[in-house]
Design a protein around this motif. Structure first.
Motif, PDB file in Angstrom:
ATOM      1  N   ILE A   1     -12.218 -10.833  -6.761  1.00  0.00           N
ATOM      2  CA  ILE A   1     -11.404 -10.636  -7.804  1.00  0.00           C
ATOM      3  C   ILE A   1     -10.527  -9.165  -7.670  1.00  0.00           C
ATOM      4  O   ILE A   1      -9.373  -9.021  -7.902  1.00  0.00           O
ATOM      5  CB  ILE A   1     -12.067 -10.416  -9.231  1.00  0.00           C
ATOM      6  CG1 ILE A   1     -12.538 -11.740  -9.675  1.00  0.00           C
ATOM      7  CG2 ILE A   1     -11.170  -9.694 -10.445  1.00  0.00           C
ATOM      8  CD1 ILE A   1     -13.609 -11.830 -10.725  1.00  0.00           C
ATOM      9  N   ALA A   2     -11.225  -8.073  -6.982  1.00  0.00           N
ATOM     10  CA  ALA A   2     -10.586  -6.797  -6.575  1.00  0.00           C
ATOM     11  C   ALA A   2      -9.697  -7.041  -5.614  1.00  0.00           C
ATOM     12  O   ALA A   2      -8.369  -6.499  -5.600  1.00  0.00           O
ATOM     13  CB  ALA A   2     -11.665  -5.870  -6.092  1.00  0.00           C
ATOM     14  N   VAL A   3      -9.604  -7.938  -4.705  1.00  0.00           N
ATOM     15  CA  VAL A   3      -8.859  -8.391  -3.710  1.00  0.00           C
ATOM     16  C   VAL A   3      -7.561  -8.859  -4.029  1.00  0.00           C
ATOM     17  O   VAL A   3      -6.509  -8.503  -3.871  1.00  0.00           O
ATOM     18  CB  VAL A   3      -9.420  -8.974  -2.421  1.00  0.00           C
ATOM     19  CG1 VAL A   3      -8.394  -9.528  -1.606  1.00  0.00           C
ATOM     20  CG2 VAL A   3     -10.557  -8.031  -1.527  1.00  0.00           C
ATOM     21  N   ILE A   4      -7.773  -9.901  -4.987  1.00  0.00           N
ATOM     22  CA  ILE A   4      -6.629 -10.772  -5.589  1.00  0.00           C
ATOM     23  C   ILE A   4      -5.991  -9.441  -6.494  1.00  0.00           C
ATOM     24  O   ILE A   4      -4.723  -9.511  -6.333  1.00  0.00           O
ATOM     25  CB  ILE A   4      -7.152 -11.731  -6.496  1.00  0.00           C
ATOM     26  CG1 ILE A   4      -7.823 -12.649  -5.619  1.00  0.00           C
ATOM     27  CG2 ILE A   4      -6.012 -12.432  -7.192  1.00  0.00           C
ATOM     28  CD1 ILE A   4      -8.739 -13.681  -6.658  1.00  0.00           C
ATOM     29  N   GLY A   5      -6.496  -8.878  -7.330  1.00  0.00           N
ATOM     30  CA  GLY A   5      -5.763  -7.928  -8.065  1.00  0.00           C
ATOM     31  C   GLY A   5      -5.098  -6.929  -7.268  1.00  0.00           C
ATOM     32  O   GLY A   5      -3.817  -6.457  -7.527  1.00  0.00           O
ATOM     33  N   ASN A   6      -5.613  -6.119  -6.282  1.00  0.00           N
ATOM     34  CA  ASN A   6      -5.028  -5.223  -5.462  1.00  0.00           C
ATOM     35  C   ASN A   6      -3.911  -6.009  -4.602  1.00  0.00           C
ATOM     36  O   ASN A   6      -2.964  -5.001  -4.347  1.00  0.00           O
ATOM     37  CB  ASN A   6      -5.974  -4.386  -4.494  1.00  0.00           C
ATOM     38  CG  ASN A   6      -6.756  -3.444  -5.393  1.00  0.00           C
ATOM     39  OD1 ASN A   6      -6.308  -2.470  -5.610  1.00  0.00           O
ATOM     40  ND2 ASN A   6      -8.037  -3.618  -5.389  1.00  0.00           N
ATOM     41  N   ALA A   7      -4.125  -7.011  -3.971  1.00  0.00           N
ATOM     42  CA  ALA A   7      -3.110  -7.619  -3.156  1.00  0.00           C
ATOM     43  C   ALA A   7      -1.927  -7.848  -4.040  1.00  0.00           C
ATOM     44  O   ALA A   7      -0.667  -7.872  -3.637  1.00  0.00           O
ATOM     45  CB  ALA A   7      -3.650  -8.938  -2.545  1.00  0.00           C
ATOM     46  N   THR A   8      -2.155  -8.412  -5.471  1.00  0.00           N
ATOM     47  CA  THR A   8      -0.981  -8.741  -6.331  1.00  0.00           C
ATOM     48  C   THR A   8      -0.220  -7.318  -6.491  1.00  0.00           C
ATOM     49  O   THR A   8       1.034  -7.335  -6.610  1.00  0.00           O
ATOM     50  CB  THR A   8      -1.376  -9.204  -7.514  1.00  0.00           C
ATOM     51  OG1 THR A   8      -2.185 -10.457  -7.362  1.00  0.00           O
ATOM     52  CG2 THR A   8      -0.456  -9.542  -8.467  1.00  0.00           C
ATOM     53  N   VAL A   9      -0.742  -6.409  -7.018  1.00  0.00           N
ATOM     54  CA  VAL A   9      -0.207  -5.040  -7.353  1.00  0.00           C
ATOM     55  C   VAL A   9       0.206  -4.404  -6.381  1.00  0.00           C
ATOM     56  O   VAL A   9       1.327  -3.693  -6.399  1.00  0.00           O
ATOM     57  CB  VAL A   9      -1.169  -4.441  -8.360  1.00  0.00           C
ATOM     58  CG1 VAL A   9      -0.638  -3.049  -8.610  1.00  0.00           C
ATOM     59  CG2 VAL A   9      -1.572  -5.065  -9.551  1.00  0.00           C
ATOM     60  N   LYS A  10      -0.510  -4.063  -5.183  1.00  0.00           N
ATOM     61  CA  LYS A  10      -0.060  -3.024  -4.317  1.00  0.00           C
ATOM     62  C   LYS A  10       0.613  -3.697  -3.035  1.00  0.00           C
ATOM     63  O   LYS A  10       1.573  -2.792  -2.390  1.00  0.00           O
ATOM     64  CB  LYS A  10      -1.519  -2.480  -3.758  1.00  0.00           C
ATOM     65  CG  LYS A  10      -2.205  -1.653  -4.813  1.00  0.00           C
ATOM     66  CD  LYS A  10      -3.545  -0.893  -4.315  1.00  0.00           C
ATOM     67  CE  LYS A  10      -4.105   0.023  -5.365  1.00  0.00           C
ATOM     68  NZ  LYS A  10      -5.354   0.620  -4.835  1.00  0.00           N
ATOM     69  N   LEU A  11       0.314  -4.889  -2.698  1.00  0.00           N
ATOM     70  CA  LEU A  11       1.068  -5.694  -1.514  1.00  0.00           C
ATOM     71  C   LEU A  11       2.205  -6.601  -2.154  1.00  0.00           C
ATOM     72  O   LEU A  11       2.823  -7.087  -1.361  1.00  0.00           O
ATOM     73  CB  LEU A  11      -0.005  -6.309  -0.842  1.00  0.00           C
ATOM     74  CG  LEU A  11      -1.138  -5.347   0.019  1.00  0.00           C
ATOM     75  CD1 LEU A  11      -1.845  -6.292   0.667  1.00  0.00           C
ATOM     76  CD2 LEU A  11      -0.250  -4.451   0.730  1.00  0.00           C
ATOM     77  N   HIS A  12       2.082  -6.699  -3.633  1.00  0.00           N
ATOM     78  CA  HIS A  12       3.336  -7.473  -4.108  1.00  0.00           C
ATOM     79  C   HIS A  12       3.343  -8.906  -3.767  1.00  0.00           C
ATOM     80  O   HIS A  12       4.244  -9.591  -3.768  1.00  0.00           O
ATOM     81  CB  HIS A  12       4.757  -6.806  -4.121  1.00  0.00           C
ATOM     82  CG  HIS A  12       4.668  -5.423  -4.085  1.00  0.00           C
ATOM     83  ND1 HIS A  12       4.694  -4.674  -5.558  1.00  0.00           N
ATOM     84  CD2 HIS A  12       5.113  -4.251  -3.231  1.00  0.00           C
ATOM     85  CE1 HIS A  12       4.936  -3.669  -5.444  1.00  0.00           C
ATOM     86  NE2 HIS A  12       4.856  -3.345  -4.263  1.00  0.00           N
ATOM     87  N   LEU A  13       2.050  -9.373  -3.626  1.00  0.00           N
ATOM     88  CA  LEU A  13       1.819 -10.869  -3.190  1.00  0.00           C
ATOM     89  C   LEU A  13       1.754 -11.801  -4.518  1.00  0.00           C
ATOM     90  O   LEU A  13       1.201 -11.200  -5.537  1.00  0.00           O
ATOM     91  CB  LEU A  13       0.380 -11.226  -2.754  1.00  0.00           C
ATOM     92  CG  LEU A  13       0.252 -10.314  -1.377  1.00  0.00           C
ATOM     93  CD1 LEU A  13      -0.998 -10.818  -0.621  1.00  0.00           C
ATOM     94  CD2 LEU A  13       1.373 -10.682  -0.409  1.00  0.00           C
ATOM     95  N   LYS A  14       2.460 -12.698  -4.447  1.00  0.00           N
ATOM     96  CA  LYS A  14       2.706 -13.601  -5.553  1.00  0.00           C
ATOM     97  C   LYS A  14       2.080 -14.821  -5.465  1.00  0.00           C
ATOM     98  O   LYS A  14       2.392 -15.673  -4.497  1.00  0.00           O
ATOM     99  CB  LYS A  14       4.180 -13.761  -5.990  1.00  0.00           C
ATOM    100  CG  LYS A  14       4.815 -12.577  -6.424  1.00  0.00           C
ATOM    101  CD  LYS A  14       6.179 -12.727  -6.858  1.00  0.00           C
ATOM    102  CE  LYS A  14       6.854 -11.597  -7.384  1.00  0.00           C
ATOM    103  NZ  LYS A  14       8.400 -11.665  -7.682  1.00  0.00           N
TER     104      LYS A  14
END
Length: 402
Positions: A121-134
């Protein structure tokens, strides 16, 4: 020197789908920036790291779970990263790596939770917010302790343009997707026969009759090769655990617990091998995974014991620091960097440790680290000159060539 060989040996043992819609800055290549993802060889965390790397062009460097190896830091140095993302908690990827990287002025952040499910869950969240992955509306769900299913889930995610979610008996995949603004449309549940029971509970939680979600099950057949791979991995983990335990300083309670779990791990491995010889590869696979979990417990306790031994033995801490420095100097030399002056200081450090002059040794250690940081920052372009891009290969074919 024999003590150096011994320390090097102990160091050696002590130690999400490319189809996602992507916008924003590439973690690996945009504006000349370089990102390394450091992850343990835990199957769940490794799959997430490979996933992010395939999306962004980052490099993946792997360390054995719960083990510190200075050669891993040296491998990271070879890519001259601007930042390092650690996937997994400090029990999986030890904090010593963070110290190593900060000593070289490399930015480090850790994406993790208290277990593999929360790390996911932390990876999903960080990838979404910090790497702008959709993420799109597909989820690929796999039991977090089912290595074969995790590998298959990764491949399914690549095809489905979805997000990987690791599940146990209490996981609510729809809620997790909603947390990140993902509307579930297609859900694929991947499992081996060993995890069929957990899969049924996940299906009940999703609602098998939910007309708005298309649900597909993928049953992974455990092959001879899969079972053998897990058995061999468990053997390696048990050897790590034994060597760490033999050199750790533990209180009596922890020592008894560690030895008990080590016996359980060895007995589990024996049963896995027996099942394998009888052709029951599913059972062998499951027994090997359980035995590995017991060995991981021993590694965690023994690693804590190592920290205690370092606290009470200043000479060992200095020797460990020396081995770390020598590994880093080796990779710097391979990149064509002149480290002659630092090597002279290292010889002085070596002699100070031999003579028991620990105050001088600490002073020299600090001086060497500062000089290595200065030289590393100055000579980063030489490392990047060794990153080559052949046709094909992992992560777009990038690797480092000395």
């Amino acid at each position: 020197m024999m003590w150096k060989k011994g320390m090097a040996l102990l160091f050696g043992v002590m130690l999400i789908a490319t189809g996602l819609a992507f916008s924003g800055v590439s973690a690996g290549e945009s504006s000349g920036s370089v990102t390394v993802i450091l992850v343990s060889d835990n199957a769940a965390d490794s799959a997430l790291a490979e996933y992010i790397a395939n999306l962004t062009g980052a490099f993946v460097v792997t360390t054995p779970w719960g083990v510190y190896d200075p050669n891993v830091t040296a491998e990271i140095m070879a890519y001259a990263p601007d930042q390092v993302i650690i996937i997994g908690g400090p029990a999986a990827v030890l904090e010593q790596y963070v110290e190593d990287l900060k000593d070289l002025n490399i930015t480090v952040e850790r994406w993790w939770g208290k277990n593999r499910y929360e790390t996911d869950i932390a990876v999903i969240g960080n990838a979404t917010v910090k790497l702008h992955l959709k993420f799109q509306g597909s989820a690929i769900i796999a039991p977090g302790n089912d290595s074969a299913a995790i590998r298959k889930a990764f491949m399914e995610a690549v095809k489905a343009r979805g997000v990987i979610i690791y599940a146990n008996n209490t996981t609510d995949p729809v809620r997790i997707m909603g947390r990140f603004g993902i509307t579930p449309r297609n859900i694929t549940i991947v499992h081996t026969v060993l995890m069929k029971g957990a899969t049924l509970k996940i299906l009940q939680r999703i609602g098998h009759g939910n007309s708005t979600v298309v649900i597909k099950e993928v049953d992974v057949n455990v092959t001879r090769e899969m079972a053998l791979e897990e058995i061999n991995k468990t053997k390696e983990r048990i050897e790590y655990a034994k060597k760490l335990l033999a050199n750790a300083t533990l209180d009596p309670h922890d020592e008894r617990m560690a030895k008990k779990m080590l016996r359980a791990s060895e007995e589990g491995l024996m049963r896995a091998e027996e099942a394998f010889d009888q052709g029951d590869y599913g059972k062998a696979y499951g027994m090997a995974i359980a035995a590995e979990a017991h060995a991981d417990f021993v590694v965690r306790i023994a690693s804590n014991g190592w920290e205690e031994r370092l606290r009470v033995d200043p000479a060992m801490g200095l020797r460990m620091g020396l081995v770390r420095i020598e590994a880093q100097l080796m990779i710097m030399e391979k990149a064509g960097i002149n480290v002659t002056e630092i090597k002279k200081l290292v010889d002085q450090l070596d002699q100070a440790i031999k003579n028991g002059n620990y105050e001088l040794a600490r002073t020299l250690m600090k001086k060497i680290r500062l000089e290595m940081m200065r030289l590393y920052i100055l000579e980063k372009p030489k490392f990047r000159d060794h990153i080559v891009f052949p046709v094909g290969g992992r992560h777009g074919g990038k690797h480092w060539k000395p």
